[in-house]
Write an enzyme that holds these catalytic residues in place. Structure first.
Site, PDB file in Angstrom:
ATOM      1  N   PHE A   1       0.837  -1.204   0.000  1.00  0.00           N
ATOM      2  CA  PHE A   1       0.000   0.000   0.000  1.00  0.00           C
ATOM      3  C   PHE A   1       0.871   1.252   0.000  1.00  0.00           C
ATOM      4  O   PHE A   1       1.744   1.412   0.858  1.00  0.00           O
ATOM      5  CB  PHE A   1      -0.885  -0.041   1.252  1.00  0.00           C
ATOM      6  CG  PHE A   1      -1.874   1.073   1.387  1.00  0.00           C
ATOM      7  CD1 PHE A   1      -2.953   1.182   0.532  1.00  0.00           C
ATOM      8  CD2 PHE A   1      -1.732   2.010   2.399  1.00  0.00           C
ATOM      9  CE1 PHE A   1      -3.879   2.211   0.677  1.00  0.00           C
ATOM     10  CE2 PHE A   1      -2.651   3.036   2.564  1.00  0.00           C
ATOM     11  CZ  PHE A   1      -3.729   3.133   1.682  1.00  0.00           C
TER      12      PHE A   1
ATOM     13  N   SER B   1       3.478  -6.893   2.764  1.00  0.00           N
ATOM     14  CA  SER B   1       2.516  -6.039   3.456  1.00  0.00           C
ATOM     15  C   SER B   1       1.111  -6.203   2.866  1.00  0.00           C
ATOM     16  O   SER B   1       0.576  -7.307   2.847  1.00  0.00           O
ATOM     17  CB  SER B   1       3.001  -4.591   3.405  1.00  0.00           C
ATOM     18  OG  SER B   1       2.307  -3.773   4.309  1.00  0.00           O
ATOM     19  N   MET B   2       0.490  -5.135   2.350  1.00  0.00           N
ATOM     20  CA  MET B   2      -0.804  -5.293   1.699  1.00  0.00           C
ATOM     21  C   MET B   2      -0.706  -6.255   0.524  1.00  0.00           C
ATOM     22  O   MET B   2      -1.667  -6.964   0.205  1.00  0.00           O
ATOM     23  CB  MET B   2      -1.344  -3.952   1.203  1.00  0.00           C
ATOM     24  CG  MET B   2      -2.688  -4.064   0.480  1.00  0.00           C
ATOM     25  SD  MET B   2      -3.215  -2.577  -0.409  1.00  0.00           S
ATOM     26  CE  MET B   2      -2.137  -2.635  -1.848  1.00  0.00           C
TER      27      MET B   2
ATOM     28  N   ASP C   1       9.136  -4.468  13.313  1.00  0.00           N
ATOM     29  CA  ASP C   1       8.349  -3.914  12.217  1.00  0.00           C
ATOM     30  C   ASP C   1       7.547  -2.745  12.782  1.00  0.00           C
ATOM     31  O   ASP C   1       6.719  -2.931  13.670  1.00  0.00           O
ATOM     32  CB  ASP C   1       7.415  -4.994  11.655  1.00  0.00           C
ATOM     33  CG  ASP C   1       6.666  -4.558  10.406  1.00  0.00           C
ATOM     34  OD1 ASP C   1       6.374  -3.359  10.262  1.00  0.00           O
ATOM     35  OD2 ASP C   1       6.342  -5.437   9.582  1.00  0.00           O
TER      36      ASP C   1
ATOM     37  N   HIS D   1      10.089  -3.247   8.343  1.00  0.00           N
ATOM     38  CA  HIS D   1       8.921  -3.664   7.567  1.00  0.00           C
ATOM     39  C   HIS D   1       9.237  -4.011   6.114  1.00  0.00           C
ATOM     40  O   HIS D   1       8.837  -5.066   5.613  1.00  0.00           O
ATOM     41  CB  HIS D   1       7.843  -2.572   7.602  1.00  0.00           C
ATOM     42  CG  HIS D   1       6.597  -2.950   6.876  1.00  0.00           C
ATOM     43  ND1 HIS D   1       5.820  -4.032   7.246  1.00  0.00           N
ATOM     44  CD2 HIS D   1       5.991  -2.413   5.776  1.00  0.00           C
ATOM     45  CE1 HIS D   1       4.791  -4.140   6.424  1.00  0.00           C
ATOM     46  NE2 HIS D   1       4.879  -3.180   5.518  1.00  0.00           N
TER      47      HIS D   1
END
Length: 259
Positions: A25, A93-94, A194, A224
């Site tokens: 994202f 992530s996303m 993270d 992250h």
């Protein structure tokens, strides 16, 4: 609006095993390009699309929503399926949530899943404020470039459009409900430190999927965006070993069935 230098999509025509990589994202393919190239150099067919509204300016993202982002990776998966005998989905992530939904929706068409610091929920009080706040405030501060390696940086927006964040929250809730439909082998790599996605998201994924072949690897030196961090080489090597193992098994099963 022109795509930012480095944010371009990446594709490579290789062998019969295909890998679809999904970025995060407000990010871009830049965060996964070294991973994509690593796999391409080992004769895998690789697709790393640029999600709509990403890789240009945050104003472009403000008029997109999760169906736009998901439709792009769904289309790329279908194209890979036409080209390859087996396809893996992966994401950061996303992008991890996108990969998990592809696995849940496409079933046996996806041979395995690799996720790095997968996001599955918008946390904190801000999540509950989004439905109202998005009509009052256009953006909030960005989340890009959470990286321990000082010489590395992520190409991502410095602002988060709240309309897009609200849509992301809806998408995460949808994916969470579909996690039990994920049955494929799963490799999950998680950073111990993270600052964007808490460990509870990975725990949620591991606790709700129906996969029986599950591996979790802890990344001790990265934040992250681990694909651009100290543990990047480990992520690349572990994902390739996972893909090779599952691809060999799928190949053997196919040979047996054909015989």
């Amino acid at each position: 609006m022109p795509v930012l230098p480095g944010a371009e999509p990446y594709r490579h025509e290789g062998g019969e095993t295909g890998v679809l990589l999904c970025h995060g994202f407000t990010g871009s393919p830049q965060s996964l390009r070294p991973w994509a190239r690593y796999l391409a150099e080992r004769d895998l067919t690789v697709s790393l699309p640029l999600l709509p509204g990403h890789g240009t300016r945050w104003e472009d993202m403000a008029v997109t929503a999760w169906p736009d982002w998901y439709a792009e990776v769904d289309r790329e998966l279908r194209l890979l399926r036409e080209r390859c005998s087996r396809v893996f989905v992966a994401g950061l992530s996303m992008g991890g949530a996108l990969a998990l939904r592809l696995a849940a929706r496409h079933g046996d068409a996806v041979s395995g899943v690799v996720v790095v610091n997968p996001a599955i929920k918008v946390h904190g009080l801000s999540a509950y404020a989004l439905p109202v706040a998005r009509h009052l405030v256009r953006t909030t501060r960005g989340i890009a470039s959470d990286i321990a390696l000082e010489s590395s940086a992520e190409l991502g927006y410095d602002r988060v459009p709240l309309h897009a964040a609200h849509s992301l929250r809806s998408f995460f809730r949808l994916v969470d409900g579909e996690l039990p439909q994920v049955t494929q082998p799963l490799l999950l790599l998680r950073s111990l430190r993270d600052h964007v996605v808490p460990a509870v998201d990975s725990a949620r994924v591991l606790g709700r999927v129906s996969s029986t072949d599950v591996t979790e690897i802890l990344l001790e030196q990265s934040y992250h965006v681990a694909t651009l961090d100290h543990d990047a080489d480990r992520i690349f090597a572990e994902s390739l070993a996972f893909i090779d193992r599952i691809a060999d098994r799928v190949g053997e099963e196919g040979t047996t069935a054909g015989g």
